[in-house]
Design an enzyme around this catalytic site. Sequence first.
Site, PDB file in Angstrom:
ATOM      1  N   ARG A 250       0.880  -1.149   0.000  1.00  0.00           N
ATOM      2  CA  ARG A 250       0.000   0.000   0.000  1.00  0.00           C
ATOM      3  C   ARG A 250       0.923   1.205   0.000  1.00  0.00           C
ATOM      4  O   ARG A 250       2.005   1.163   0.596  1.00  0.00           O
ATOM      5  CB  ARG A 250      -0.861   0.024   1.266  1.00  0.00           C
ATOM      6  CG  ARG A 250      -2.119  -0.807   1.152  1.00  0.00           C
ATOM      7  CD  ARG A 250      -3.042  -0.611   2.340  1.00  0.00           C
ATOM      8  NE  ARG A 250      -2.350  -0.750   3.613  1.00  0.00           N
ATOM      9  CZ  ARG A 250      -1.950   0.256   4.365  1.00  0.00           C
ATOM     10  NH1 ARG A 250      -2.169   1.506   3.970  1.00  0.00           N
ATOM     11  NH2 ARG A 250      -1.340   0.052   5.504  1.00  0.00           N
ATOM     12  N   ARG A 288      -5.713   6.183   1.549  1.00  0.00           N
ATOM     13  CA  ARG A 288      -5.898   7.363   2.403  1.00  0.00           C
ATOM     14  C   ARG A 288      -5.536   8.659   1.676  1.00  0.00           C
ATOM     15  O   ARG A 288      -4.815   9.501   2.193  1.00  0.00           O
ATOM     16  CB  ARG A 288      -5.048   7.216   3.666  1.00  0.00           C
ATOM     17  CG  ARG A 288      -5.332   5.904   4.364  1.00  0.00           C
ATOM     18  CD  ARG A 288      -4.419   5.614   5.498  1.00  0.00           C
ATOM     19  NE  ARG A 288      -4.580   4.219   5.912  1.00  0.00           N
ATOM     20  CZ  ARG A 288      -3.847   3.620   6.822  1.00  0.00           C
ATOM     21  NH1 ARG A 288      -2.913   4.272   7.461  1.00  0.00           N
ATOM     22  NH2 ARG A 288      -4.052   2.345   7.123  1.00  0.00           N
ATOM     23  N   VAL A 354       2.663  -9.496   2.346  1.00  0.00           N
ATOM     24  CA  VAL A 354       3.215  -9.659   1.007  1.00  0.00           C
ATOM     25  C   VAL A 354       4.383 -10.651   1.022  1.00  0.00           C
ATOM     26  O   VAL A 354       4.506 -11.506   0.136  1.00  0.00           O
ATOM     27  CB  VAL A 354       3.651  -8.279   0.443  1.00  0.00           C
ATOM     28  CG1 VAL A 354       4.470  -8.442  -0.829  1.00  0.00           C
ATOM     29  CG2 VAL A 354       2.424  -7.406   0.187  1.00  0.00           C
ATOM     30  N   ASP A 474      -8.108  -4.136  59.716  1.00  0.00           N
ATOM     31  CA  ASP A 474      -7.004  -3.453  59.047  1.00  0.00           C
ATOM     32  C   ASP A 474      -7.447  -1.996  58.841  1.00  0.00           C
ATOM     33  O   ASP A 474      -8.634  -1.682  58.952  1.00  0.00           O
ATOM     34  CB  ASP A 474      -6.751  -4.168  57.707  1.00  0.00           C
ATOM     35  CG  ASP A 474      -5.838  -3.389  56.801  1.00  0.00           C
ATOM     36  OD1 ASP A 474      -4.783  -2.930  57.271  1.00  0.00           O
ATOM     37  OD2 ASP A 474      -6.190  -3.218  55.606  1.00  0.00           O
TER      38      ASP A 474
HETATM   39  P1  ADQ Z   1      -1.297  -3.802   5.610  1.00  0.00           P
HETATM   40  O1  ADQ Z   1      -0.551  -2.616   6.066  1.00  0.00           O
HETATM   41  O2  ADQ Z   1      -2.417  -3.550   4.717  1.00  0.00           O
HETATM   42  O3  ADQ Z   1      -1.861  -4.656   6.836  1.00  0.00           O
HETATM   43  P2  ADQ Z   1       0.235  -6.115   4.419  1.00  0.00           P
HETATM   44  O4  ADQ Z   1       0.444  -7.045   5.537  1.00  0.00           O
HETATM   45  O5  ADQ Z   1       1.425  -5.991   3.581  1.00  0.00           O
HETATM   46  O6  ADQ Z   1      -0.128  -4.661   4.863  1.00  0.00           O
HETATM   47  O7  ADQ Z   1      -0.977  -6.620   3.527  1.00  0.00           O
HETATM   48  C1  ADQ Z   1      -1.266  -6.027   2.320  1.00  0.00           C
HETATM   49  C2  ADQ Z   1      -2.277  -6.860   1.533  1.00  0.00           C
HETATM   50  O8  ADQ Z   1      -2.704  -6.074   0.435  1.00  0.00           O
HETATM   51  C3  ADQ Z   1      -1.684  -8.116   0.951  1.00  0.00           C
HETATM   52  O9  ADQ Z   1      -2.610  -9.154   0.975  1.00  0.00           O
HETATM   53  C4  ADQ Z   1      -1.334  -7.730  -0.492  1.00  0.00           C
HETATM   54  O10 ADQ Z   1      -1.421  -8.789  -1.402  1.00  0.00           O
HETATM   55  C5  ADQ Z   1      -2.381  -6.703  -0.796  1.00  0.00           C
HETATM   56  N1  ADQ Z   1      -1.828  -5.695  -1.732  1.00  0.00           N
HETATM   57  C6  ADQ Z   1      -0.865  -4.789  -1.471  1.00  0.00           C
HETATM   58  N2  ADQ Z   1      -0.604  -4.030  -2.571  1.00  0.00           N
HETATM   59  C7  ADQ Z   1      -1.432  -4.457  -3.530  1.00  0.00           C
HETATM   60  C8  ADQ Z   1      -1.679  -4.049  -4.896  1.00  0.00           C
HETATM   61  N3  ADQ Z   1      -1.018  -3.054  -5.484  1.00  0.00           N
HETATM   62  N4  ADQ Z   1      -2.615  -4.710  -5.560  1.00  0.00           N
HETATM   63  C9  ADQ Z   1      -3.317  -5.693  -4.973  1.00  0.00           C
HETATM   64  N5  ADQ Z   1      -3.140  -6.127  -3.736  1.00  0.00           N
HETATM   65  C10 ADQ Z   1      -2.206  -5.514  -3.006  1.00  0.00           C
HETATM   66  C11 ADQ Z   1      -1.911  -4.612   8.284  1.00  0.00           C
HETATM   67  C12 ADQ Z   1      -0.573  -4.372   8.958  1.00  0.00           C
HETATM   68  C13 ADQ Z   1       0.417  -5.415   8.535  1.00  0.00           C
HETATM   69  C14 ADQ Z   1      -0.130  -6.807   8.807  1.00  0.00           C
HETATM   70  C15 ADQ Z   1      -1.528  -6.964   8.254  1.00  0.00           C
HETATM   71  C16 ADQ Z   1      -2.161  -8.269   8.646  1.00  0.00           C
HETATM   72  O11 ADQ Z   1      -0.099  -3.079   8.634  1.00  0.00           O
HETATM   73  O12 ADQ Z   1       1.646  -5.224   9.160  1.00  0.00           O
HETATM   74  O13 ADQ Z   1       0.718  -7.761   8.215  1.00  0.00           O
HETATM   75  O14 ADQ Z   1      -2.358  -5.922   8.696  1.00  0.00           O
HETATM   76  O15 ADQ Z   1      -2.195  -8.431  10.036  1.00  0.00           O
END
Ligand code: ADQ
Length: 717
Positions: A250, A288, A354, A474
């Site tokens: 993200r 965001r 990821v 007490d």
């Molecule tokens: P996130 O900060 O959202 O999660 P992450 O754990 O990397 O981060 O998960 C991202 C998810 O979004 C993954 O499933 C990934 O495949 C998907 N994604 C990211 N970029 C994408 C794109 N361009 N297109 C499609 N899909 C995309 C929060 C916490 C993390 C924690 C998770 C789970 O910040 O640290 O690992 O929750 O608990």
Amino acid sequence: MVPGSGGLVAVLEPLLRDGSARWLGWPGDGAADGGAAERSKVLRGWPAGYIAVDLPADVVRAFYEGYANDTLWPLLHGFPDRVVLDPATWPAYREANERFAAELRTQAGPSSVVWVHDYQLMLLPELMRATTPDATIGFFLHVPFPASEIFRMLPEREQVLTGILGADLIGFQTHADLHEFRRSVLQVLGIESQMEHVEIDARVVRLGVFPIGIVPGEWAHILAQRRVQHRVEQLRDRYRGQHLVLAVDRLDYTKGIPERLRAYRRLLRDDPKRRGRVSLLQVAIPTRERVPRYRELRRHVNDLVAEISGEFGTPEWTPIVHMLRAVSRSELAALYAAADVAWITSLRDGMNIVAKEYVACQSRDPGVLIVSEFAGVAQELGEALRVNPYDEIASAAALGRALDMPRDERSERMAALTDRVLDGNAAVWRDRFIRSLRQAVREREDHRRTEAPKLDSGALAKAAARGGVLLCLDYDGTLVEIAPRPENARPTRRVLDVVRRLAGLGNGVCVALLSGRRADDLERWFGDVPGLWLVAEHGAVLRSANTREWQTLRAGAGEDWKLRVRPVLEDFAARLPGSLIEEKDLSIAWHHRLGDREFGNWLAQELATTLEHQLGGSDLRVLRGRAVVEVRYAWATKAEAYAAIDAQTPDPGIVVAVGDDETDEELFERLAPDDWTIKVGRGPTAARWSVDGPDEVLAALDAIADGILAARQTTSQ
Ligand code: ADQ
């Protein structure tokens, strides 16, 4: 959250499938997620089992963009300079949590299991606990927990901690998060905890580490599709002769995207032979977008990409492909499968999914995973290349090493990583959490069983009226509430009246005050109450109701030893500002409640060890209480003092002992099983009965006096 097909939904879906579970979520802000029409479609279209908690637009902005994403997100990730502290957003955060609680109450019964997720709902566990004390509530924090020094910036730090502590189980991604949480609980709430649990208001809250997993089967299923395999081949052809480095995030400042780009530029600058032989494919979903920080980041990343392309690009080669959008799961799977390296550079990350998804998509000729040491996943996936993303040179070197890694080493590392990802999959994570939650609730029940039932003061008054009574009371925490400064806990008018009334009954009614305080205090406050026995310093000195003389309970007890002990205590007091020494006649104590709690605890341990060594073989004891280390005679207990009074007074019909702390427990244990032992407050006790606080104690004492007087009147008529 809109129920989609991946991530948390896939993990929790099996729980929903048999119809026994429900998922409560906020459906997303219409404006942000594609307009009002989309939003109402989402609201109407949620499948069975999903309940949308709709929040008013004004609340959403301050709650979601404001407190959750502008305040808590940077705070919890440890970016103090990005934390926005806007007092106007807190009420909305509270309100959003309250709306969730209200909906939850209509959905969940007393026997339901409630699992609260993440930093947006940190108040929900306590809000729920307040109305449903027996509910089973778990809380899982997906993001990190920061150093206590950063967490304490938050003006609402107490409410937030108390909010989560409403749960029976609090889960974290890593041990480091759990450790920092415990530090904040100690420093903000002054509550000490164990590695695995913390006690709040005599309720045990379990703490645990549950690194989140993925659903590997989901990726295997996608990759098995012919069109996806075809896509993998296509990508491999496209990048033939080059290494494909993949980064998927993200678009968030916690993910270290600029740091990654600079390290990449460094590699291309310092190692010209790489040029034309590597491509960085960066897929970033903008999120965001209405928060200014995120717009800035987007510009910054665009600039860096343009600079690198400008510096190194050729008609034949584009060093970076930058995709600012989400890609489908099948495209993502194909990218994971085709990439030679997955490059995770988070400056801070709860876990980083990821990394695990990449591992799940590797096959015979696997790639290399590079992870930032500041992502939770680095704790778990030890066979990945670990790097400090802030260190541009080390980061560039790690990428170089990954690109050159021989196949044997790649295969070996990836085999180990694959085992870890499969073993720690999402179902395992989910089941471990739920199992621990149920265990936590069992422990809470067991803990409660060790608590005494409520006192029936009518029955006590009746028993007291039948004959003589010896009352052992007490003082602090029993007759008066505990005050932060001991000198402020003077007896109230009501306390003095009740004590005077009881002590004046005579005729087989003996009243003793047994306290840890100095004789001076008791003398000053209660010295002129006729018929009252006083015991100070936990039982070391006693003033008989008859002679009114203070005497030590054991002959030969001196205070010479204090000359040796005092300098040691002074040394510790000098090391911790706010700590102080309290000297009594036959004991001496070092109090550290008003100093830094963490350092104080550490010093207390060292002090206790030093003193034990120094006093070994004597009849002195070193006692560690709450924020206090005290040296006193081993025989100076309330149980001993009781025995001395008992020996000097007529045989009572009943013995009543009331107290709230450890020193009272010694007395409860000493008394007979049918004596009236009464614990003030909750928690495990050896007492037979319990009351909630000083008010109830005073009411019970009045009831005793009334009962005795009424009985006397009846017999005299
Ligand atoms: P996130 O900060 O959202 O999660 P992450 O754990 O990397 O981060 O998960 C991202 C998810 O979004 C993954 O499933 C990934 O495949 C998907 N994604 C990211 N970029 C994408 C794109 N361009 N297109 C499609 N899909 C995309 C929060 C916490 C993390 C924690 C998770 C789970 O910040 O640290 O690992 O929750 O608990």
